[in-house]
Write an enzyme that holds these catalytic residues in place. Structure first.
Site, PDB file in Angstrom:
ATOM      1  N   ASP A  54      39.313 -12.169  38.716  1.00  0.00           N
ATOM      2  CA  ASP A  54      39.532 -13.197  37.687  1.00  0.00           C
ATOM      3  C   ASP A  54      40.916 -13.090  37.051  1.00  0.00           C
ATOM      4  O   ASP A  54      41.137 -13.572  35.931  1.00  0.00           O
ATOM      5  CB  ASP A  54      38.459 -13.129  36.572  1.00  0.00           C
ATOM      6  CG  ASP A  54      37.056 -13.396  37.099  1.00  0.00           C
ATOM      7  OD1 ASP A  54      36.932 -14.129  38.090  1.00  0.00           O
ATOM      8  OD2 ASP A  54      36.087 -12.871  36.517  1.00  0.00           O
ATOM      9  N   THR A  90      43.459 -13.244  43.712  1.00  0.00           N
ATOM     10  CA  THR A  90      44.288 -12.099  44.094  1.00  0.00           C
ATOM     11  C   THR A  90      43.409 -10.855  43.998  1.00  0.00           C
ATOM     12  O   THR A  90      42.208 -10.953  43.715  1.00  0.00           O
ATOM     13  CB  THR A  90      45.507 -11.958  43.161  1.00  0.00           C
ATOM     14  OG1 THR A  90      45.031 -11.782  41.828  1.00  0.00           O
ATOM     15  CG2 THR A  90      46.412 -13.176  43.226  1.00  0.00           C
ATOM     16  N   MET A  94      29.266 -15.027  43.829  1.00  0.00           N
ATOM     17  CA  MET A  94      29.041 -13.990  42.826  1.00  0.00           C
ATOM     18  C   MET A  94      29.331 -12.564  43.295  1.00  0.00           C
ATOM     19  O   MET A  94      28.991 -11.615  42.606  1.00  0.00           O
ATOM     20  CB  MET A  94      27.604 -14.087  42.295  1.00  0.00           C
ATOM     21  CG  MET A  94      27.314 -15.412  41.601  1.00  0.00           C
ATOM     22  SD  MET A  94      28.565 -15.871  40.359  1.00  0.00           S
ATOM     23  CE  MET A  94      28.038 -14.822  39.014  1.00  0.00           C
ATOM     24  N   ARG A  95      29.939 -12.431  44.457  1.00  0.00           N
ATOM     25  CA  ARG A  95      30.289 -11.082  44.908  1.00  0.00           C
ATOM     26  C   ARG A  95      31.781 -10.841  44.793  1.00  0.00           C
ATOM     27  O   ARG A  95      32.572 -11.740  45.076  1.00  0.00           O
ATOM     28  CB  ARG A  95      29.883 -10.876  46.361  1.00  0.00           C
ATOM     29  CG  ARG A  95      28.481 -10.396  46.449  1.00  0.00           C
ATOM     30  CD  ARG A  95      28.018 -10.261  47.855  1.00  0.00           C
ATOM     31  NE  ARG A  95      26.588 -10.052  47.812  1.00  0.00           N
ATOM     32  CZ  ARG A  95      26.018  -8.863  47.684  1.00  0.00           C
ATOM     33  NH1 ARG A  95      26.747  -7.779  47.647  1.00  0.00           N
ATOM     34  NH2 ARG A  95      24.707  -8.760  47.602  1.00  0.00           N
ATOM     35  N   ASN A 125      39.510 -19.880  42.800  1.00  0.00           N
ATOM     36  CA  ASN A 125      38.208 -19.650  42.170  1.00  0.00           C
ATOM     37  C   ASN A 125      38.159 -20.432  40.869  1.00  0.00           C
ATOM     38  O   ASN A 125      39.193 -20.705  40.258  1.00  0.00           O
ATOM     39  CB  ASN A 125      38.054 -18.153  41.872  1.00  0.00           C
ATOM     40  CG  ASN A 125      36.723 -17.818  41.221  1.00  0.00           C
ATOM     41  OD1 ASN A 125      35.670 -18.341  41.608  1.00  0.00           O
ATOM     42  ND2 ASN A 125      36.741 -16.956  40.214  1.00  0.00           N
ATOM     43  N   HIS A 179      36.472 -20.132  37.080  1.00  0.00           N
ATOM     44  CA  HIS A 179      35.811 -19.184  36.177  1.00  0.00           C
ATOM     45  C   HIS A 179      35.564 -19.894  34.842  1.00  0.00           C
ATOM     46  O   HIS A 179      36.468 -20.548  34.315  1.00  0.00           O
ATOM     47  CB  HIS A 179      36.696 -17.954  35.970  1.00  0.00           C
ATOM     48  CG  HIS A 179      36.049 -16.922  35.100  1.00  0.00           C
ATOM     49  ND1 HIS A 179      35.057 -16.082  35.570  1.00  0.00           N
ATOM     50  CD2 HIS A 179      36.217 -16.615  33.793  1.00  0.00           C
ATOM     51  CE1 HIS A 179      34.647 -15.296  34.578  1.00  0.00           C
ATOM     52  NE2 HIS A 179      35.339 -15.599  33.488  1.00  0.00           N
TER      53      HIS A 179
HETATM   54  C1  GRF Z   1      30.214 -21.805  37.433  1.00  0.00           C
HETATM   55  O1  GRF Z   1      30.111 -21.710  36.030  1.00  0.00           O
HETATM   56  C2  GRF Z   1      31.479 -21.178  37.926  1.00  0.00           C
HETATM   57  O2  GRF Z   1      32.548 -21.342  37.035  1.00  0.00           O
HETATM   58  C3  GRF Z   1      31.115 -19.723  38.006  1.00  0.00           C
HETATM   59  O3  GRF Z   1      29.804 -19.726  38.514  1.00  0.00           O
HETATM   60  C4  GRF Z   1      29.158 -20.929  38.124  1.00  0.00           C
HETATM   61  C5  GRF Z   1      28.626 -21.580  39.353  1.00  0.00           C
HETATM   62  O4  GRF Z   1      27.826 -22.686  39.057  1.00  0.00           O
HETATM   63  N1  GRF Z   1      32.053 -18.993  38.810  1.00  0.00           N
HETATM   64  P1  GRF Z   1      27.397 -23.694  40.203  1.00  0.00           P
HETATM   65  O5  GRF Z   1      26.677 -22.893  41.278  1.00  0.00           O
HETATM   66  O6  GRF Z   1      28.606 -24.371  40.719  1.00  0.00           O
HETATM   67  O7  GRF Z   1      26.451 -24.652  39.528  1.00  0.00           O
END
Ligand code: GRF
Length: 214
Positions: A139, A135, A84-85, A101, A103
């Site tokens: 996102d 990149t 999340m960073r 990643n 998303h």
């Molecule tokens: C997922 O929805 C992913 O797409 C997003 O963060 C969430 C992570 O969920 N980037 P988890 O920790 O894998 O359950």
């Protein structure tokens, strides 16, 4: 690299156990020492590294520690799975062409936070998830693959998050296996399929359970 619940990590590791995924997870790295994802990784016997940003004087030194830790494992591929960073361009450049990643939206729609809420507010009829190359653009890197699920009438955010995650758990291991097999090849700023730049993401069929309203 994870920050939270780790359900995508679990899907990836499970796929490895089932031999549906021929990668070997060498390390799970987190910015959140208490993330459930780390607890799961430990139980699985996967080495973990937790580096809380608050223990570093600034972002540059935290990222330096992060890249040192990662480099020590010489990863061929880095999968951000709910990390999340936002990573700086310097970090991204260091691992360019080796980092993907997931998303939870049909990128380029709804980058950033709360994509499900944004989709519902926009009255979207389709939602889903995207695996993309990391990149400098958050996102915004080239998309490898997507999975789509129809938004149900009157659906709330929690339901859409849950169904999207089920779709993610099909998508991410599959795409990682395509990379492992060389079906998709990553460069710093492009994805190639059979030597040709992939312009549109590959589309996977959603699993049955992701299509039903919870
Ligand atoms: C997922 O929805 C992913 O797409 C997003 O963060 C969430 C992570 O969920 N980037 P988890 O920790 O894998 O359950």
């Amino acid at each position: 690299m994870v920050s939270g619940a780790g359900s995508n990590l679990r899907a990836i590791v499970t796929a490895c156990h089932r031999r549906q995924l021929s990668l070997h997870p060498t390390v799970v790295l987190s910015d959140q020492p208490t993330a459930p994802a780390l607890e799961y990784a430990r139980k699985e016997g996967i080495p973990v590294v937790a580096l809380a940003a608050r223990n570093y004087p600034d972002r540059v030194s935290w990222e330096q520690a992060l890249s040192d830790a990662l480099s020590a494992f010489a990863p061929d591929l880095i999968a951000l799975a709910g990390f999340m960073r936002i990573l700086t361009p310097a970090f991204v450049t260091l691992f360019a062409g080796r980092m993907v990643n997931i998303h939870p939206s049909l990128l380029p729609l709804y980058p950033g936070r709360h994509p499900h809420r944004q989709a519902l507010q926009a009255g979207a009829s389709m939602h889903g998830a995207t695996v993309h190359l990391v990149t400098r653009e958050v996102d915004g890197g080239p998309r490898l693959a997507q999975i789509r699920i129809p938004v149900q009438p009157g659906e709330d955010e929690a339901s859409l998050i849950a169904r999207t995650k089920m779709a993610e758990h099909r998508l991410y291991p599959e795409v990682l296996e395509w990379i492992a097999q060389g079906r998709l090849v990553l460069s710093a700023d492009a994805v190639l399929q059979d030597g040709v730049i992939l312009r549109e993401p590959l589309v996977l069929e959603a699993p049955h359970e992701a299509l039903a309203t919870r």
